[in-house]
Design a protein around this motif. Structure first.
Motif: not given
Length: 914
Positions: A142, A181, A250
């Motif tokens: 991440l 993320v 991510q």
């Protein structure tokens, strides 16, 4: 309404009966004996027993005294009626969290040996992987290269040394967290053993990375095609679709991608989802609590799969990432290891995910991995829920025998699992520990602990007391089950349910409460009606099978009802009654009526001091309050549970109508009509209404603040009249009157039932009358609880401050009356100038507390102004409360309008603003 007992019949009884007979008949009718004023008046007499099919009002029960000059000095009749004052629904272990706020209405402490210790917390679930191994992988998966402000001098020197021009000054790069993320957690019921691992990773990631740019999603059903939940600071918020990540985001998925199970359906869904996600997000990591031998080759090509279990080192760099070979899965799923682990856990009454993990870790990693844990939880021999699993009743004996005979379950492991049970179940009722100790002692031959032995002895002594066949039942039970395990513990719901199933025609033994059978008895849910008849209470299977005064209803699956008479000193005597049997009444004594699904508390209600009359009719208990020549009737509404809001498929549903379970634990009085212009004029001395053609019309053009002034004046006129506006939950509970359809009249309405704009019918109905104003109260039919014009006519003020988001979870006694003075207040019910979809039971709107509108009135409630607000997590979807008044209506033009029209337009905009 035609009564079987007329006034003439009562007069004849009064003439011929003596005083003892008078007392008996007054009690039979649900009244108390009225003591006359000082003027000597010969008391009427009544026969000893009288059964009634229709209700008799207090005025019919005793002759009214001659009123004195001052109406406040009137001696008011003190009739007595049974009514339901409290309700509690029983929940099984899986529903305990949702019903945590339910109130216990009778203090029935268990013996000290049966009480769970306070403050003890069970051991936490051991993690699948140590955090010091996990977080470097998370930082890599991440993370992103972030440019530092310092120049990269080695690169500068290297570029200049090669004689190349320096077009830009290179900066030092360092590893950091990606700005965006997305974390996706799979809450498929099959993955319950790993839910705590998912939650722990989410919490730790939020702590080390921060929540900025972190989007946390959950799959409540395990289906990646939806629905979804999104984490917010106040809880989970449902989403109807998946929010596809922006480029550069991510993505980390916490799931087995369906690889643990033998079925192909879950894997197909994840393949489809992975293919779509790969086109948007690029590399997608999947942290999988699933052994690599079960991985799907196609899924490994769509996700960067990482094995999540003890003893595994996850990759710490993309270059070092490797794809585990996906093996052929035709050979099954850890049957041998799962059988061994189930045999070891067979002495447990229930197995939580933390206990299952701790038991697996007793074996070497090579013998049992995370796949074994999945296989046990989803084994066909167990019954799993959100909190724990139990061995199926037909499988208990087999696995307990394997606990004794399986060579892999060594004596050392047996001792270790016994210690784990003591640790993990110490926070539960000790009866569970006692039972597990008894089972362990039986299977291993070890001595029974002294505490368990004392409890077993106490149980045997209790059930052997002769009472209503209890001795014989306890003896038969001991003969059947005593040889296989030690005597059952009545507080354990599973064993209690097994006893009832094995003894369907035997009365329950003393000490066994039907609430312990909640969720255990299988079969249809039945409803019985509770009638007060003569000097007793009768349970009837249908309304046509009994006579008397209807008190309430109770749902049940077991065909027995438990009744406890609660004396003033708190002592309780419990007996069982079948449907059709009569429970003798002792006046002044409350009753607890308990089934295997709920408990009702019945108490006596004398005529309130503010009431001029009190009685029962076909709708239930009522009381009349009179001021000057105006009479306002109030109806008693029993406590209960209902689904507030509307289902997703209801026509014209608004986003604000979040459907959730609401429990009202206290009954309350509610006026059967809105406040009329006649009552308002009598109390306030003025009539602000627009439509003044009939004093029986509802008062309108009153603000929420005006309503408070009106209520304060009522309290000054009648100090015992605890007037208030109903809460929003109370209002909808009363409006629905036990129904779940869009209207209390059914799936649709007509202008003959509701005063609304008939030019715009509901859900394709036929057009009808549009009256263009209010109608007098009680002109239209009442709902099933005897309440008039709950739909349409006028909007009705509620006490609550407007909430944009109602809780999606269960709520107990919700009452949102706290807020700023100028906070928007709730109005409910729709009005005469609104369309069919805007007079539904679930319709919600709001207005300013100082606004006066000739479509808004009020209805009075009495009884419990101190209702407690339940603490529930908000998770509903916010949205507009009331959409356009008419779907075809455009934004109005305010030019050349009269003052009344300008007021209506201002109200329209205010009520429909976003």
């Amino acid at each position: 309404m035609i009564a079987l007992v007329s006034r003439a019949d009562l007069v004849a009884c009064l003439k011929d009966a003596d005083r003892p007979q008078l007392v008996g008949l007054a009690a039979a009718l649900g009244y108390g004996l009225f003591e006359q004023a000082p003027e000597p008046v010969t008391p009427p007499t009544l026969p000893d027993v009288l059964d009634i099919d229709e209700a008799v009002t207090v005025e019919e029960a005793v002759p009214a005294p001659v009123p004195p000059q001052n109406p406040k000095d009137t001696a008011k009749t003190q009739g007595q009626f049974l009514r339901v004052v409290a309700q509690q629904s029983f929940a099984d272990d899986d529903e305990a969290e949702a019903d945590k706020a339910a109130v216990q209405y009778l203090d029935r402490p268990a013996p000290p040996a049966l009480q769970a210790p306070e403050g003890y917390k069970p051991p936490e679930q051991p993690p699948l992987m140590a955090w010091n191994r996990l977080w470097p992988f998370l930082k890599m998966a991440l993370g992103a290269d972030i440019a530092h402000h310092k120049p990269d001098m080695p690169r500068v020197i290297n570029t200049l040394a090669k004689g190349k021009p320096l077009r830009r000054l290179p900066k030092v790069k360092r590893k950091g967290w990606a700005s965006q993320v997305q974390l996706i957690m799979d809450y498929d019921p099959a993955l319950v053993p790993f839910s705590q691992d998912f939650n722990a990773l989410k919490a730790q990631l939020s702590q080390v990375r921060g929540v900025a740019g972190l989007q946390v999603l959950a799959l409540p059903t395990g289906d990646p095609s939806g629905p979804y939940w999104q984490a917010t600071p106040t809880g989970w918020r449902p989403l109807d679709y998946y929010p596809w990540p922006a480029p550069g985001t991510q993505v980390l998925v916490l799931s087995d991608l369906g690889c643990n199970g033998m079925g192909e359906q879950r894997r197909v869904r994840w393949r489809r989802f992975g293919a779509q996600l790969a086109r948007t997000a690029g590399r997608v990591w999947a942290l999988m609590p699933c052994p690599p031998r079960y991985w799907d080759a196609q899924l490994c090509g769509l996700f960067c799969c990482v094995y999540w279990d003890r003893g595994v080192r996850p990759p710490q760099g993309v270059a070092r990432y490797r794809v585990y070979p996906a093996a052929d899965t035709a050979g099954g799923r850890d049957e041998g290891a799962a059988e061994c682990l189930l045999s070891l856990l067979a002495i447990a009454v229930r197995v939580e995910p933390a206990l299952l993990r701790a038991a697996r870790l007793l074996f070497p990693a090579a013998a049992m991995d995370v796949g074994t844990e999945f296989a046990v939880w989803n084994h066909p021999a167990v019954q799993a829920g959100p909190l724990a699993f139990y061995l199926q009743a037909g499988q208990v004996r087999r696995y307990r025998e394997q606990f004794r005979t399986d060579a892999r379950v060594t004596p050392a492991l047996q001792q270790q699992i016994s210690g784990l049970l003591a640790q993990h179940h110490a926070a539960l009722s000790p009866v569970i520990t006692y039972e597990e100790q008894c089972i362990y002692a039986e299977l291993t031959g070890d001595a029974l602990p002294e505490t368990a032995r004392q409890f077993a002895q106490w149980l045997v002594e209790t059930v052997q007391k002769p009472h209503e066949g209890v001795f014989l039942a306890a003896k038969q039970w001991s003969q059947r089950m005593g040889g296989r395990q030690h005597p059952s513990l009545w507080q354990n719901k599973l064993l209690a349910g097994a006893w009832v199933v094995a003894n369907p025609d035997v009365p329950l033994p003393e000490g066994l409460s039907l609430e312990n059978l909640a969720g255990v008895i299988k079969g249809p849910v039945l409803k019985s009606y509770i009638y007060q008849r003569g000097q007793g209470v009768v349970f009837a299977a249908s309304a046509s099978e009994a006579s008397g005064s209807l008190v309430g209803e109770i749902s049940h699956q077991l065909a027995q009802i438990q009744v406890e008479g609660v004396a003033e000193a708190g002592a309780a005597v419990s007996r069982l009654y079948g449907i059709g049997q009569t429970v003798p009444l002792q006046y002044g004594q409350a009753l607890l009526i308990r089934s295997d699904r709920e408990e009702l508390r019945l108490d006596w209600c004398a005529k309130p001091s503010w009431a001029e009359a009190m009685g029962r009719d076909g709708f239930g208990l009522y009381a009349d309050w009179q001021y000057k020549d105006v009479v306002q009737r109030f109806r008693w509404l029993n406590p209960g549970r209902f689904l507030m809001g509307s289902p997703p498929d209801e026509v014209d549903r608004r986003n604000s109508e979040v459907q959730h379970l609401v429990t009202l634990t206290d009954g309350f009085w509610l006026a059967d009509t809105t406040v009329t212009q006649a009552l308002w004029l009598a109390v306030m001395g003025n009539n602000p209404s627009k439509f003044k053609d009939n004093p029986a019309n509802p008062v309108e053009t009153v603000s929420w603040q005006d309503a408070q002034v009106f209520i304060d004046k009522l309290k000054g006129l009648e100090s015992d009249l605890a007037g208030q506006l109903p809460s929003e939950a109370q209002w909808e509970y009363a409006c629905r009157a036990g129904t779940a359809t869009p209207f209390s009249f059914g799936a649709n309405i007509t202008p003959e039932q509701v005063n609304y704009d008939g030019n715009f019918p509901y859900a394709g109905g036929e057009k009808g009358l549009y009256r263009g104003q209010t109608v007098q109260v009680k002109t239209l039919p009442p709902n099933p609880w005897g309440l008039y014009e709950m739909h349409g006519n006028v909007w009705e003020w509620c006490a609550d401050v407007w909430q944009e988001q109602l809780p999606a979870g269960g709520a107990v006694n919700p009452f949102g009356a706290e807020g700023e003075t100028d906070a928007l207040r709730v109005v409910r019910g729709g009005s005469w100038d609104y369309v069919g979809g805007d007079v539904r039971s679930a319709i919600r709107s709001r207005d300013g507390p100082d606004n006066r509108d000739y479509s808004i009135g009020l209805r009075l409630a009495l009884g419990h102004p101190e209702l407690r607000s339940s603490q529930v997590a908000a998770g509903g979807v916010s949205g507009r409360r009331v959409a356009e008044q008419r779907q075809t209506e455009a934004i109005p033009d305010t030019d050349n309008k009269t003052p009344d029209q300008i007021q209506r337009l201002a109200s329209w905009f205010r009520r429909n603003e976003k």
